[in-house]
Design a protein around this motif. Structure first.
Motif, PDB file in Angstrom:
ATOM      1  N   GLU A 188      -4.483 -37.409 -29.015  1.00  0.00           N
ATOM      2  CA  GLU A 188      -4.725 -38.295 -28.060  1.00  0.00           C
ATOM      3  C   GLU A 188      -3.998 -39.525 -28.402  1.00  0.00           C
ATOM      4  O   GLU A 188      -3.428 -40.352 -27.743  1.00  0.00           O
ATOM      5  N   TYR A 189      -4.268 -39.962 -29.724  1.00  0.00           N
ATOM      6  CA  TYR A 189      -3.617 -41.140 -30.368  1.00  0.00           C
ATOM      7  C   TYR A 189      -2.172 -41.201 -30.206  1.00  0.00           C
ATOM      8  O   TYR A 189      -1.543 -42.155 -29.889  1.00  0.00           O
ATOM      9  N   LEU A 190      -1.651 -40.038 -30.472  1.00  0.00           N
ATOM     10  CA  LEU A 190      -0.115 -39.972 -30.684  1.00  0.00           C
ATOM     11  C   LEU A 190       0.308 -40.046 -29.372  1.00  0.00           C
ATOM     12  O   LEU A 190       1.438 -40.819 -29.138  1.00  0.00           O
ATOM     13  N   THR A 191      -0.353 -39.442 -28.266  1.00  0.00           N
ATOM     14  CA  THR A 191       0.295 -39.666 -26.690  1.00  0.00           C
ATOM     15  C   THR A 191       0.070 -41.118 -26.336  1.00  0.00           C
ATOM     16  O   THR A 191       0.969 -41.873 -25.809  1.00  0.00           O
ATOM     17  N   TRP A 241      -2.716 -22.948 -32.285  1.00  0.00           N
ATOM     18  CA  TRP A 241      -1.882 -23.623 -33.129  1.00  0.00           C
ATOM     19  C   TRP A 241      -0.540 -23.943 -32.205  1.00  0.00           C
ATOM     20  O   TRP A 241       0.028 -25.009 -32.360  1.00  0.00           O
ATOM     21  N   PHE A 242       0.094 -23.061 -31.760  1.00  0.00           N
ATOM     22  CA  PHE A 242       1.253 -22.872 -31.278  1.00  0.00           C
ATOM     23  C   PHE A 242       1.084 -23.716 -29.773  1.00  0.00           C
ATOM     24  O   PHE A 242       1.985 -24.599 -29.462  1.00  0.00           O
ATOM     25  N   GLU A 243       0.107 -23.375 -29.224  1.00  0.00           N
ATOM     26  CA  GLU A 243      -0.195 -24.050 -27.925  1.00  0.00           C
ATOM     27  C   GLU A 243      -0.292 -25.621 -28.229  1.00  0.00           C
ATOM     28  O   GLU A 243       0.293 -26.408 -27.289  1.00  0.00           O
ATOM     29  N   TYR A 244      -1.107 -25.986 -29.277  1.00  0.00           N
ATOM     30  CA  TYR A 244      -1.104 -27.343 -29.503  1.00  0.00           C
ATOM     31  C   TYR A 244       0.136 -28.269 -29.800  1.00  0.00           C
ATOM     32  O   TYR A 244       0.273 -29.147 -29.158  1.00  0.00           O
ATOM     33  N   TRP A 245       1.182 -27.721 -30.268  1.00  0.00           N
ATOM     34  CA  TRP A 245       2.421 -28.289 -30.567  1.00  0.00           C
ATOM     35  C   TRP A 245       3.174 -28.214 -29.330  1.00  0.00           C
ATOM     36  O   TRP A 245       4.026 -29.007 -29.332  1.00  0.00           O
ATOM     37  N   GLU A 246       3.153 -26.971 -28.802  1.00  0.00           N
ATOM     38  CA  GLU A 246       3.919 -26.988 -27.500  1.00  0.00           C
ATOM     39  C   GLU A 246       3.493 -28.033 -26.369  1.00  0.00           C
ATOM     40  O   GLU A 246       4.451 -28.505 -25.921  1.00  0.00           O
ATOM     41  N   ALA A 247       2.153 -28.255 -26.455  1.00  0.00           N
ATOM     42  CA  ALA A 247       1.813 -29.281 -25.525  1.00  0.00           C
ATOM     43  C   ALA A 247       2.411 -30.629 -25.798  1.00  0.00           C
ATOM     44  O   ALA A 247       2.779 -31.616 -25.072  1.00  0.00           O
ATOM     45  N   LEU A 248       2.328 -30.911 -27.196  1.00  0.00           N
ATOM     46  CA  LEU A 248       2.700 -32.376 -27.496  1.00  0.00           C
ATOM     47  C   LEU A 248       4.158 -32.301 -27.323  1.00  0.00           C
ATOM     48  O   LEU A 248       4.865 -33.266 -27.273  1.00  0.00           O
ATOM     49  N   ARG A 249       4.937 -31.179 -27.847  1.00  0.00           N
ATOM     50  CA  ARG A 249       6.559 -31.188 -27.531  1.00  0.00           C
ATOM     51  C   ARG A 249       6.862 -31.499 -26.143  1.00  0.00           C
ATOM     52  O   ARG A 249       7.553 -32.321 -25.667  1.00  0.00           O
ATOM     53  N   THR A 250       6.238 -30.880 -25.110  1.00  0.00           N
ATOM     54  CA  THR A 250       6.555 -30.844 -23.678  1.00  0.00           C
ATOM     55  C   THR A 250       6.113 -32.237 -23.262  1.00  0.00           C
ATOM     56  O   THR A 250       6.962 -32.628 -22.254  1.00  0.00           O
ATOM     57  N   ALA A 251       5.422 -32.874 -23.855  1.00  0.00           N
ATOM     58  CA  ALA A 251       4.747 -34.199 -23.283  1.00  0.00           C
ATOM     59  C   ALA A 251       5.913 -35.515 -24.152  1.00  0.00           C
ATOM     60  O   ALA A 251       5.804 -36.456 -23.685  1.00  0.00           O
ATOM     61  N   GLY A 252       6.739 -34.871 -24.821  1.00  0.00           N
ATOM     62  CA  GLY A 252       7.702 -35.748 -25.471  1.00  0.00           C
ATOM     63  C   GLY A 252       7.079 -36.567 -26.491  1.00  0.00           C
ATOM     64  O   GLY A 252       7.735 -37.597 -27.258  1.00  0.00           O
ATOM     65  N   VAL A 253       6.037 -36.006 -26.976  1.00  0.00           N
ATOM     66  CA  VAL A 253       5.276 -36.695 -28.338  1.00  0.00           C
ATOM     67  C   VAL A 253       5.972 -36.385 -29.620  1.00  0.00           C
ATOM     68  O   VAL A 253       5.884 -37.171 -30.337  1.00  0.00           O
ATOM     69  N   THR A 254       6.478 -35.130 -29.606  1.00  0.00           N
ATOM     70  CA  THR A 254       7.056 -34.683 -30.642  1.00  0.00           C
ATOM     71  C   THR A 254       8.668 -34.660 -30.141  1.00  0.00           C
ATOM     72  O   THR A 254       9.059 -34.393 -29.197  1.00  0.00           O
ATOM     73  N   GLU A 255       9.556 -34.270 -31.403  1.00  0.00           N
ATOM     74  CA  GLU A 255      11.022 -34.456 -31.061  1.00  0.00           C
ATOM     75  C   GLU A 255      11.534 -32.892 -30.535  1.00  0.00           C
ATOM     76  O   GLU A 255      10.647 -32.037 -30.782  1.00  0.00           O
ATOM     77  N   PRO A 256      12.500 -32.829 -29.981  1.00  0.00           N
ATOM     78  CA  PRO A 256      12.909 -31.411 -29.367  1.00  0.00           C
ATOM     79  C   PRO A 256      13.077 -30.732 -30.642  1.00  0.00           C
ATOM     80  O   PRO A 256      13.271 -31.000 -31.668  1.00  0.00           O
TER      81      PRO A 256
END
Lengths: 448, 325
Positions: A188-191, A241-256
Motif C-alpha cells: 500500500e505504501y509503495l503504491t 508470492w508471484f501474485e503479490y509481485w505481479e499485482a505490483l508490476r501490473t500496477a506500475g509500482v515495480t519496473e517492467p
C-alpha cells in the motif's frame, strides 16, 4: 536432522539474548598476542570487490607486521567465481589453508576431507572463540556436528531506499512506513508513494525473482524454505508470492520485467536506486557504504537509508541471518595450521583489525566489538546504521539451514520461475509448480 | 641379393665377393641411420603424443567413465550405470530446452554466417582498392568475437539503455532490453555470432580468387548476366569451400558458450531463452557440481556433433562439386 532443526530453532531464539548479554562483556584477552616464533606461509582466500580487498590487504599487512616471519598469500575473487574456484581447488586437494566460508555454502564443503574440523583446536586453545555467541558459533557446524569455521561476521538482509524521495512523499501527505509493517502495508505504501516519485521511476525493484526476499516471505508466512534436503514450503505460499509481485508490476509500482533483469545484474553505478529511477531495492546492508559512495558520485545530494523487510500477516519476522567466517583447508599441512589458526584469531578477535574491516562482510560476530565499532566516531555513518539495524533486529531473526547446493538451487529456480511468470509464459500457479519441481530436482541431485 | 648370399655363391668372382663383403658395414650403417632418423622423428613427435594422450585421450576416457557415475566433484565418484543418460532423456526438462535452444541457434546462425561471409567475400573480390585493409577489418571480429570482452560490449549495446536503443530513438522507435527479453535474447546472441563472419569470409575470398577469370569471360561472351555467372560458375566451383565452412561452423556453433554465458550472467536466461547446450553442461558441472551428469551430456554432444558432421559428409555427394569427377 530432528536434532539439527531443534538446534536451529534454539539458535534463533538464543542469538539475541547471547548477543545482548555478551555485548557488555569485556574484550577477549590475549587472542592476538604477538608470537614471534610463528613462521611460515599460508594462502588466504576471500570474495569481494576492491573496497573489501583494500581493507583485507591492510589487515594482512598489520598481521604480517606483528609476525615478521609469516607471509600470507592473497587469493581474491568475485562471489560466483570464488565458489567455483574453491570447488576445483578442493577436488585437487589444493584448497588454501585459510578459506573464507559462509553458512549458506557450508553444507557443500563441511566434510573432514575438504575442511578441517576445528573443535580440537578450540579445545586445546589454539583457536580463540571467546566472545563469539554460542548460537553464532554453532551455525558454523556441519551436519556431522563438527565445527568447520570460526564466524567473524553475521549478515542479514534488508531494503535500501532513497531518503529524499521518502521525505517528498511524506511532505505530500503519504504516511511514512514504520517498522514493523506487513507485506500488505508495504504494498500500500509503495503504491501511495508512486505519484510522488520522479517521472519514470518505480517505487520498488521487482523482487519476485530475489531469493533473499522470497526466503523472508516464506518464513514470515510461518513456513520453512527447506525441510532437510527437500523443499519446505507449500505451493500456496509460492503462488501468493508471484501474485503479490505481479499485482505490483501490473500496477506500475515495480519496473517492467526487462528492467527487472537488467537492474538485478547491473553494477551499483547503473542501478535504478543510484540513478533516481527507483525508490527502493534489495541489497545487502553491508553494501550500504559502497552504494552511498556511488550515489554521491552519480546523484549528489541523495542519501540512502535501510529498512527491514516486511513481516507476515500475524507479525512473524521472516528474516534469515547467516555467518561468514574462516575455515582451515583439510590439505593445510601440520606446520602451517598454527599460522592459519593465529590468522583466524587475529581476524576475529583483534580490535584494530575489526576496526579496519568495519563489518564489511557482516556485522562483526563479537558483540562487544560491534558495539565498539558503532560507537567509534571514525566508523562510517553507513556502517553504524548497518550495525545498529542488526542489533535491533537480531533477536527476531530466523536463520535458515541451507542444505548442500540449496543456495544455488533456490537462486536459479526462483529466477527462472518468476521470469517466466513476469514475461507471461506461466501463470503464478504454473510458476509455483515449476519452482517446486525444479528446486526439488536440484536438491535431490545435490543430495545424491 | 644380399651380401651374405653373395659371399657363399661359388659363381661370384673374388673381387665381386670382396666388394659384396665390403658393403656389409655400409648397409649396417644405413640401417643404423634409419633407426637414428626414426628416433629423432619420434623425439620430435613426443610432445604431440604426450599432448594427445595426457590432454585429450586420458581426459576423454575419464569423462566417459565419469558419465556412468554420480560424481559431485567433491568426494569420490560412485558407479550408477546408465542412470545419468536415462535421467537426461526422461526427467530433465531443461536438457530438452537446451537442445531446442541450441538447434535454433545452429539453424539460424550457420546459414546466416555463410550467407553474410559469402556476400562480403564476393563484394571484396571485385578488385576493390585497399582490399587488404577491408579484409583485415572484416576479419578482426572473428578473432575477438568469442571473447568475454565482446560479450560484455554486446550486452551494453543491446541493453535497455544501450546504443541500439539510442539509434532507434533517433527514428522515433521505442527500444527495449533486447538481451533481457526472452523473445529477443537468442536473436541478439545469433547476431553477435553472425558479426564474427570474418574467418569464413577470408576462406571464401581465397576460393573466389582461385576461379579462372577466363570462365567468366567465356560466359559473358555467351551472354550470361552477373547472376547467371554467379549461379553457374562461382557457386558450383566454391561448393567444396562452402562444405568446409559449413562443417566448421556447425561444429563451432554446437559448442558455442561464451557469448550466451556473458549476456545472461551465466544463467542462460531470461527464461532459459539463451540456454545453449554447452552452457547447461557448464551449469551442471561447475554450478551444480554434477560432474558425472555433465560428462554424460558432453558425450551426447560429441555423438550429436559426430552425427551432424557425418550427415554433412553423406549429403556432400549430392551438392559438392570437386571438378575431377
Amino acid at each position: 536432522m530432528q536434532e539439527f532443526r531443534l538446534k536451529k530453532r534454539v539458535a534463533g531464539s538464543l542469538l539475541a539474548t547471547s548477543i545482548l548479554a555478551l555485548s557488555m562483556a569485556v574484550l577477549p584477552n590475549g587472542a592476538a598476542a604477538q608470537d614471534s616464533d610463528l613462521q611460515g606461509e599460508i594462502r588466504f582466500s576471500w570474495w569481494g570487490g576492491q573496497v573489501r580487498n583494500d581493507k583485507t590487504d591492510r589487515i594482512i599487512q598489520l598481521f604480517e607486521g606483528q609476525h615478521p616471519n609469516v607471509s600470507i598469500v592473497r587469493e581474491n575473487a568475485d562471489w560466483s567465481p570464488y565458489w567455483e574456484r574453491l570447488t576445483i581447488q578442493s577436488t585437487g586437494n589444493n584448497q588454501p589453508c585459510a578459506i573464507t566460508m559462509q553458512t549458506r555454502w557450508l553444507a557443500t564443503y563441511a566434510r573432514p576431507d575438504i575442511l578441517m574440523p576445528l573443535d580440537e583446536l578450540v579445545e586445546n586453545g589454539t583457536l580463540d572463540v571467546s566472545g563469539i555467541p554460542e548460537p553464532v558459533l554453532n551455525s558454523a557446524r556441519g551436519a556431522d556436528g563438527n565445527l568447520y569455521m570460526i564466524p567473524h561476521g553475521v549478515f542479514y538482509f534488508a531494503l535500501m531506499y532513497n531518503e529524499q524521495m521518502a521525505q517528498t512523499a511524506a511532505d505530500a501527505g503519504v504516511a511514512p512506513l514504520d517498522y514493523p509493517y506487513t507485506w500488505d502495508e508495504f504494498a500500500e505504501y509503495l503504491t501511495a508513494i508512486l505519484p510522488h516519485l520522479p517521472e519514470g521511476a518505480a517505487s520498488v525493484h521487482n523482487m519476485g525473482r530475489e531469493q533473499d526476499a522470497f526466503v523472508t516471505w516464506v518464513q514470515s508466512h510461518g513456513e520453512e524454505v527447506f525441510d532437510g534436503s527437500n523443499v519446505g514450503f507449500t505451493k500456496d505460499v509460492a503462488v501468493q508470492w508471484f501474485e503479490y509481485w505481479e499485482a505490483l508490476r501490473t500496477a506500475g509500482v515495480t519496473e517492467p520485467p526487462e528492467v527487472m533483469i537488467s537492474d538485478n545484474s547491473a553494477l551499483i553505478e547503473e542501478s535504478n536506486i543510484a540513478n533516481n529511477r527507483g525508490f527502493m531495492t534489495n541489497r545487502p546492508p553491508n553494501q550500504l557504504g559502497s552504494v552511498q559512495t556511488t550515489v554521491d558520485t552519480v546523484s549528489p545530494g541523495t542519501t540512502i537509508g535501510i529498512t527491514p523487510y516486511p513481516v507476515g500477516p500475524d507479525g512473524t519476522v521472516g528474516m534469515d541471518i547467516g555467518a561468514n567466517g574462516i575455515a582451515i583447508g583439510a590439505s593445510c599441512d601440520e606446520a602451517r595450521v598454527p599460522v592459519a589458526a593465529e590468522w583466524i584469531n587475529f581476524w576475529t578477535q583483534n580490535e584494530e583489525a575489526a576496526g579496519i574491516y568495519e563489518s564489511d562482510n557482516g556485522v562483526v560476530s563479537i558483540p562487544a566489538l560491534a558495539t565498539a565499532q558503532a560507537e567509534d566516531p571514525d566508523t562510517q555513518p553507513t556502517q553504524v546504521e548497518h550495525i545498529e539495524l542488526y542489533q535491533e533486529l537480531i533477536d527476531t531473526a530466523n536463520p535458515v539451514f541451507w542444505p548442500a547446493g540449496g543456495y544455488q538451487a533456490l537462486t536459479d529456480t526462483l529466477n527462472r520461475a518468476y521470469d517466466a511468470v513476469a514475461f507471461g509464459q506461466l501463470t503464478p500457479e504454473q510458476g509455483a509448480d515449476q519452482l517446486i519441481a525444479d528446486l526439488q530436482q536440484q536438491l535431490s541431485q545435490a543430495a545424491r | 641379393m644380399s651380401s651374405i648370399d653373395a659371399a657363399n655363391d661359388p659363381v661370384l668372382t673374388a673381387s665381386e665377393t670382396a666388394r659384396s663383403v665390403r658393403e656389409i658395414p655400409r648397409n649396417r650403417t644405413g640401417s643404423a641411420l634409419k633407426k637414428a632418423d626414426n628416433r629423432a622423428a619420434y623425439l620430435f613427435l613426443l610432445p604431440w603424443f604426450a599432448g594427445i594422450i595426457l590432454i585429450t585421450a586420458l581426459p576423454m576416457l575419464a569423462s566417459l567413465y565419469l558419465s556412468f557415475t554420480n560424481y559431485a566433484v567433491i568426494g569420490l565418484p560412485s558407479f550408477v550405470g546408465f542412470d545419468n543418460y536415462v535421467r537426461l532423456f526422461t526427467s530433465d526438462r531443461r536438457f530438452v530446452t537446451s537442445i531446442w535452444v541450441t538447434l535454433k541457434y545452429v539453424g539460424f546462425s550457420v546459414p546466416l554466417v555463410l550467407l553474410f561471409s559469402l556476400t562480403v567475400a564476393v563484394a571484396l573480390n571485385r578488385g576493390l582498392r585497399g582490399l587488404a585493409i577491408y579484409r583485415s577489418l572484416f576479419y578482426v571480429p572473428s578473432l575477438i568475437g568469442a571473447s568475454v570482452g565482446i560479450g560484455l560490449l554486446w550486452k551494453e549495446v543491446f541493453g535497455e539503455r544501450g546504443v541500439v536503443n539510442d539509434i532507434l530513438a533517433l527514428f522515433g522507435v521505442a527500444g527495449r532490453g533486447w538481451i533481457n527479453n526472452p523473445t529477443f535474447a537468442l536473436p541478439s546472441v545469433i547476431a553477435l555470432n553472425v558479426w564474427t563472419f570474418g574467418a569464413s569470409m577470408v576462406i571464401f575470398l581465397a576460393a573466389l580468387r582461385q576461379i579462372p577469370e577466363s570462365y567468366y569471360e567465356a560466359a559473358s561472351i555467351d551472354g550470361a548476366n552477373a547472376w547467371q555467372r554467379f549461379r553457374r560458375i562461382t557457386l558450383p566451383l566454391i561448393t567444396p569451400v562452402i562444405f568446409f565452412n559449413t562443417v566448421l561452423l556447425l561444429i563451432n556453433s554446437f559448442q558455442s558458450f561464451t557469448q550466451a554465458f556473458v549476456v545472461s550472467n551465466g544463467r542462460g536466461g531470461p527464461v532459459d531463452s539463451t540456454l545453449l547446450y554447452s552452457l547447461y553442461l557448464y551449469q551442471q558441472a561447475f554450478q551444480q557440481l554434477q560432474m558425472g551428469y555433465a560428462s554424460a551430456m558432453a558425450w551426447i554432444l560429441l555423438i550429436a556433433i559426430g552425427l551432424a558432421t557425418a550427415l554433412m559428409f553423406w549429403s556432400s555427394r549430392y551438392w559438392v562439386f570437386y571438378g575431377d569427377r
